[in-house]
Motif scaffolding. Structure first.
Motif, PDB file in Angstrom:
ATOM      1  N   TYR A 158     -62.123  14.507 -11.057  1.00  0.00           N
ATOM      2  CA  TYR A 158     -62.337  14.207  -9.753  1.00  0.00           C
ATOM      3  C   TYR A 158     -61.084  14.534  -9.003  1.00  0.00           C
ATOM      4  O   TYR A 158     -61.306  15.039  -7.674  1.00  0.00           O
ATOM      5  CB  TYR A 158     -63.121  12.958  -9.619  1.00  0.00           C
ATOM      6  CG  TYR A 158     -63.757  12.836  -8.233  1.00  0.00           C
ATOM      7  CD1 TYR A 158     -64.589  13.474  -7.639  1.00  0.00           C
ATOM      8  CD2 TYR A 158     -63.194  11.734  -7.320  1.00  0.00           C
ATOM      9  CE1 TYR A 158     -65.131  13.490  -6.191  1.00  0.00           C
ATOM     10  CE2 TYR A 158     -63.478  11.647  -5.889  1.00  0.00           C
ATOM     11  CZ  TYR A 158     -64.589  12.479  -5.728  1.00  0.00           C
ATOM     12  OH  TYR A 158     -65.028  12.318  -4.257  1.00  0.00           O
ATOM     13  N   SER A 159     -60.181  13.835  -9.220  1.00  0.00           N
ATOM     14  CA  SER A 159     -58.856  14.241  -8.486  1.00  0.00           C
ATOM     15  C   SER A 159     -58.767  15.635  -8.378  1.00  0.00           C
ATOM     16  O   SER A 159     -58.098  16.020  -7.111  1.00  0.00           O
ATOM     17  CB  SER A 159     -57.589  13.429  -9.111  1.00  0.00           C
ATOM     18  OG  SER A 159     -57.221  14.218 -10.154  1.00  0.00           O
ATOM     19  N   GLN A 160     -58.756  16.429  -9.191  1.00  0.00           N
ATOM     20  CA  GLN A 160     -58.324  17.689  -8.888  1.00  0.00           C
ATOM     21  C   GLN A 160     -59.566  18.540  -8.242  1.00  0.00           C
ATOM     22  O   GLN A 160     -59.120  19.218  -7.315  1.00  0.00           O
ATOM     23  CB  GLN A 160     -58.493  18.549 -10.387  1.00  0.00           C
ATOM     24  CG  GLN A 160     -57.420  18.128 -11.477  1.00  0.00           C
ATOM     25  CD  GLN A 160     -57.673  18.598 -12.792  1.00  0.00           C
ATOM     26  OE1 GLN A 160     -58.035  19.743 -12.825  1.00  0.00           O
ATOM     27  NE2 GLN A 160     -57.018  18.015 -13.753  1.00  0.00           N
ATOM     28  N   HIS A 161     -60.808  18.196  -8.289  1.00  0.00           N
ATOM     29  CA  HIS A 161     -61.926  18.343  -7.578  1.00  0.00           C
ATOM     30  C   HIS A 161     -61.449  18.230  -5.948  1.00  0.00           C
ATOM     31  O   HIS A 161     -61.480  19.011  -5.077  1.00  0.00           O
ATOM     32  CB  HIS A 161     -63.096  18.108  -7.810  1.00  0.00           C
ATOM     33  CG  HIS A 161     -64.128  18.082  -6.738  1.00  0.00           C
ATOM     34  ND1 HIS A 161     -64.923  19.247  -6.341  1.00  0.00           N
ATOM     35  CD2 HIS A 161     -64.672  17.036  -5.696  1.00  0.00           C
ATOM     36  CE1 HIS A 161     -65.701  19.101  -5.407  1.00  0.00           C
ATOM     37  NE2 HIS A 161     -65.744  17.921  -5.095  1.00  0.00           N
ATOM     38  N   LEU A 162     -60.835  16.930  -5.708  1.00  0.00           N
ATOM     39  CA  LEU A 162     -60.626  16.786  -4.179  1.00  0.00           C
ATOM     40  C   LEU A 162     -59.226  17.530  -3.918  1.00  0.00           C
ATOM     41  O   LEU A 162     -59.449  17.834  -2.709  1.00  0.00           O
ATOM     42  CB  LEU A 162     -60.157  15.163  -4.136  1.00  0.00           C
ATOM     43  CG  LEU A 162     -61.367  14.209  -4.282  1.00  0.00           C
ATOM     44  CD1 LEU A 162     -60.667  12.760  -4.156  1.00  0.00           C
ATOM     45  CD2 LEU A 162     -62.063  14.441  -2.797  1.00  0.00           C
ATOM     46  N   GLU A 163     -58.292  17.873  -4.712  1.00  0.00           N
ATOM     47  CA  GLU A 163     -57.409  18.709  -4.390  1.00  0.00           C
ATOM     48  C   GLU A 163     -57.780  19.927  -4.013  1.00  0.00           C
ATOM     49  O   GLU A 163     -57.335  20.457  -3.011  1.00  0.00           O
ATOM     50  CB  GLU A 163     -56.375  18.725  -5.467  1.00  0.00           C
ATOM     51  CG  GLU A 163     -55.335  17.459  -5.876  1.00  0.00           C
ATOM     52  CD  GLU A 163     -54.479  17.481  -6.902  1.00  0.00           C
ATOM     53  OE1 GLU A 163     -53.504  18.438  -6.606  1.00  0.00           O
ATOM     54  OE2 GLU A 163     -54.703  17.075  -8.047  1.00  0.00           O
ATOM     55  N   ASN A 164     -58.406  20.561  -4.660  1.00  0.00           N
ATOM     56  CA  ASN A 164     -59.060  21.922  -4.403  1.00  0.00           C
ATOM     57  C   ASN A 164     -60.020  21.895  -3.118  1.00  0.00           C
ATOM     58  O   ASN A 164     -59.722  22.700  -2.332  1.00  0.00           O
ATOM     59  CB  ASN A 164     -59.910  22.435  -5.350  1.00  0.00           C
ATOM     60  CG  ASN A 164     -59.068  22.629  -6.662  1.00  0.00           C
ATOM     61  OD1 ASN A 164     -57.789  22.844  -6.854  1.00  0.00           O
ATOM     62  ND2 ASN A 164     -59.656  22.523  -8.056  1.00  0.00           N
ATOM     63  N   LYS A 165     -60.779  20.845  -3.057  1.00  0.00           N
ATOM     64  CA  LYS A 165     -61.489  20.590  -1.686  1.00  0.00           C
ATOM     65  C   LYS A 165     -60.872  20.639  -0.355  1.00  0.00           C
ATOM     66  O   LYS A 165     -61.033  21.016   0.619  1.00  0.00           O
ATOM     67  CB  LYS A 165     -62.460  19.460  -1.861  1.00  0.00           C
ATOM     68  CG  LYS A 165     -63.490  19.654  -0.915  1.00  0.00           C
ATOM     69  CD  LYS A 165     -64.320  18.108  -0.789  1.00  0.00           C
ATOM     70  CE  LYS A 165     -65.307  17.864   0.319  1.00  0.00           C
ATOM     71  NZ  LYS A 165     -66.247  16.930   0.019  1.00  0.00           N
ATOM     72  N   LEU A 166     -59.690  19.741  -0.597  1.00  0.00           N
ATOM     73  CA  LEU A 166     -58.947  19.388   0.560  1.00  0.00           C
ATOM     74  C   LEU A 166     -57.638  20.373   0.710  1.00  0.00           C
ATOM     75  O   LEU A 166     -56.805  20.077   1.603  1.00  0.00           O
ATOM     76  CB  LEU A 166     -58.177  17.859   0.567  1.00  0.00           C
ATOM     77  CG  LEU A 166     -59.456  16.981   0.531  1.00  0.00           C
ATOM     78  CD1 LEU A 166     -58.894  15.360   0.139  1.00  0.00           C
ATOM     79  CD2 LEU A 166     -60.381  16.819   1.637  1.00  0.00           C
ATOM     80  N   HIS A 167     -57.595  21.325  -0.102  1.00  0.00           N
ATOM     81  CA  HIS A 167     -56.514  22.116  -0.119  1.00  0.00           C
ATOM     82  C   HIS A 167     -56.521  23.126   1.215  1.00  0.00           C
ATOM     83  O   HIS A 167     -57.620  23.706   1.792  1.00  0.00           O
ATOM     84  CB  HIS A 167     -56.548  23.410  -1.148  1.00  0.00           C
ATOM     85  CG  HIS A 167     -55.685  24.265  -1.087  1.00  0.00           C
ATOM     86  ND1 HIS A 167     -54.143  24.083  -0.857  1.00  0.00           N
ATOM     87  CD2 HIS A 167     -55.672  25.992  -1.199  1.00  0.00           C
ATOM     88  CE1 HIS A 167     -53.504  25.552  -0.952  1.00  0.00           C
ATOM     89  NE2 HIS A 167     -54.627  26.190  -0.799  1.00  0.00           N
ATOM     90  N   THR A 168     -55.299  22.878   2.038  1.00  0.00           N
ATOM     91  CA  THR A 168     -55.481  23.726   3.286  1.00  0.00           C
ATOM     92  C   THR A 168     -54.138  24.626   3.571  1.00  0.00           C
ATOM     93  O   THR A 168     -53.436  24.810   4.490  1.00  0.00           O
ATOM     94  CB  THR A 168     -55.475  22.818   4.369  1.00  0.00           C
ATOM     95  OG1 THR A 168     -54.404  21.751   4.314  1.00  0.00           O
ATOM     96  CG2 THR A 168     -56.829  21.958   4.689  1.00  0.00           C
ATOM     97  N   GLY A 169     -53.665  25.114   2.445  1.00  0.00           N
ATOM     98  CA  GLY A 169     -52.451  25.795   2.631  1.00  0.00           C
ATOM     99  C   GLY A 169     -51.087  25.220   2.125  1.00  0.00           C
ATOM    100  O   GLY A 169     -50.184  26.110   2.164  1.00  0.00           O
ATOM    101  N   HIS A 170     -51.032  23.896   1.715  1.00  0.00           N
ATOM    102  CA  HIS A 170     -49.662  23.204   1.499  1.00  0.00           C
ATOM    103  C   HIS A 170     -49.322  23.567  -0.147  1.00  0.00           C
ATOM    104  O   HIS A 170     -48.157  23.487  -0.304  1.00  0.00           O
ATOM    105  CB  HIS A 170     -50.002  21.858   1.586  1.00  0.00           C
ATOM    106  CG  HIS A 170     -50.943  21.186   0.798  1.00  0.00           C
ATOM    107  ND1 HIS A 170     -52.221  21.150   1.230  1.00  0.00           N
ATOM    108  CD2 HIS A 170     -50.950  20.610  -0.528  1.00  0.00           C
ATOM    109  CE1 HIS A 170     -52.831  20.309   0.344  1.00  0.00           C
ATOM    110  NE2 HIS A 170     -52.116  20.088  -0.890  1.00  0.00           N
ATOM    111  N   LYS A 171     -50.321  24.178  -0.962  1.00  0.00           N
ATOM    112  CA  LYS A 171     -49.823  24.505  -2.106  1.00  0.00           C
ATOM    113  C   LYS A 171     -48.922  25.774  -2.359  1.00  0.00           C
ATOM    114  O   LYS A 171     -49.174  26.584  -1.330  1.00  0.00           O
ATOM    115  CB  LYS A 171     -51.006  24.648  -3.127  1.00  0.00           C
ATOM    116  CG  LYS A 171     -51.728  23.337  -3.472  1.00  0.00           C
ATOM    117  CD  LYS A 171     -52.906  23.653  -4.383  1.00  0.00           C
ATOM    118  CE  LYS A 171     -53.594  22.378  -4.827  1.00  0.00           C
ATOM    119  NZ  LYS A 171     -54.844  22.520  -5.602  1.00  0.00           N
ATOM    120  N   ARG A 172     -48.112  25.690  -3.136  1.00  0.00           N
ATOM    121  CA  ARG A 172     -47.091  26.923  -3.387  1.00  0.00           C
ATOM    122  C   ARG A 172     -47.324  27.768  -4.799  1.00  0.00           C
ATOM    123  O   ARG A 172     -47.824  27.022  -5.574  1.00  0.00           O
ATOM    124  CB  ARG A 172     -45.866  26.780  -3.120  1.00  0.00           C
ATOM    125  CG  ARG A 172     -45.636  25.984  -1.910  1.00  0.00           C
ATOM    126  CD  ARG A 172     -43.944  26.034  -1.472  1.00  0.00           C
ATOM    127  NE  ARG A 172     -43.860  25.309  -0.344  1.00  0.00           N
ATOM    128  CZ  ARG A 172     -42.547  25.230   0.068  1.00  0.00           C
ATOM    129  NH1 ARG A 172     -41.623  25.561  -0.496  1.00  0.00           N
ATOM    130  NH2 ARG A 172     -42.273  24.726   1.245  1.00  0.00           N
TER     131      ARG A 172
END
Length: 365
Positions: free
Chosen positions: A351-365
């Motif tokens: 579920y934490s991975q789901h939240l990360e993908n859902k809230l992803h707004t371009g901060h990942k590299r």
């Protein structure tokens, strides 16, 4: 003059797509990788076949005593015949419906909050945070509205594990956020208090915290106030985990660019408005892996409450293993406990991975 006509697109080679393509890319991309993969597959298969044989094929599943275990495989009869005890502990059997109602209601609320596009999520979240704990307390403990009281020393098994984990997570999160903000405060007294609090609680093991909460906490409150043993454990766990949450939150706050703070000041926002509306929403997205990692550690650490006489699911299984009628089935008991812990921890991780993908707004590299 004839115009050039491009050839139609050709399908990808079959050797680079599907299962064959995945194997070539990941396991057999070169001579060394192929040799290592073959050796690893050999050892995995050599260990997996006997494990499957013992766990499923030769296993005994149903019965009332150890005489039902005759196949030579796993004796899951030990688990199925005592499943109620492992789940409910010493809770009165005729009152199981209260436990079932509590956790079914909690599961329904969580499902409502997690499933997208369902309406009124704000109201459901407010109900979950402020109203549901009151309902759950009276359902589990009783003593009001005509419900029979069930003292906490009769709680045990999986329900006790879940109560400790859920209450610990719900209490540690807001305390940890306040401690992190206090540690970054410019007011010396508040900052010093938060630093001392965090470092002291992080510097002692949880088993010591539980022991001190059970033995020492009653000495610091008036004699007329009675602190339940479970309540003492919950206070100790919440304060202990809040120190770890505080450091995770502080790391997230430090990752926010200074320009965000300056933008909040330029808008004329107060400190708390800037934190609630601008800084924390961005920081919490970055903190999801660290926070969930702390929650998983908390869930597994619930087994330490045995030190103060509370019987979570691991302690209940260990007690059952001492029954002379079931001696010799420790493997099945510990495999069952490991599976229960893995299901909940893996669920939180996914579920934490789901939240990360859902809230992803371009901060990942």
């Amino acid at each position: 003059m004839e115009k050039f006509q491009p050839l139609p697109s050709q399908p990808a080679p079959s050797s680079s797509t599907g299962l064959v393509g995945w194997l070539r890319k990941n396991l057999f991309s070169g001579p060394i990788n192929s040799i290592v993969s073959i050796i690893a597959i050999y050892f995995v298969v050599s260990a997996l076949i006997p494990a499957i044989q013992w766990t499923f094929i030769d296993a005994d599943w149903f019965g009332s005593d150890r005489n039902a275990c005759t196949s030579g495989g796993a004796c899951w009869v030990f688990i199925t015949s005592r499943l109620d005890q492992f789940i409910y502990g010493f809770y009165p059997e005729q009152l199981y419906w209260r436990v079932d109602t509590t956790f079914l209601l909690l599961a329904a609320l969580f499902a409502w909050l997690m499933i997208p596009n369902l309406p009124q999520k704000v109201w459901v979240a407010a109900f979950t945070i402020f109203i549901f704990p009151i309902i759950a307390f009276f359902l589990l403990h009783g003593g009001a509205f005509g419900l029979e009281e069930v003292p906490t020393h009769q709680w045990g098994g999986l329900i006790l594990t879940l109560v400790i984990a859920i209450v610990g997570i719900a209490a540690a999160m807001p305390i940890g956020i306040l401690l992190a903000l206090g540690r970054r405060s410019e007011m010396p007294i508040i900052k010093s208090f938060c630093v001392v609090f965090i470092e002291v609680w992080r510097g002692v093991p949880l088993i010591t915290v539980l022991f001190m909460a059970s033995v020492m906490l009653p000495l610091f409150v008036p004699a007329e106030y009675h602190f339940d043993k479970l309540l003492r454990a919950l206070i100790g766990i919440a304060l202990f985990q809040s120190a770890y949450i505080a450091e995770v939150v502080r790391g997230g706050l430090q990752a926010i660019p200074k320009g965000q703070y300056e933008a909040a000041d330029a808008l004329g926002l107060t400190y708390w408005k800037a934190m609630i509306l601008i800084i924390l929403p961005q920081a919490l997205k970055l903190m999801i892996p660290g926070i969930v990692n702390t929650f998983i550690a908390l869930f597994k650490d619930t087994s330490l409450v045995l030190i103060i006489g509370l019987f979570d699911i691991l302690a209940i299984v260990q007690a059952a293993l001492t029954d002379p009628k079931w001696l010799g089935f420790a493997t099945e008991g510990y495999v069952f406990v490991a599976l229960v812990f893995w299901v909940f921890c893996f669920g939180m991780s996914r579920y934490s991975q789901h939240l990360e993908n859902k809230l992803h707004t371009g901060h990942k590299r």
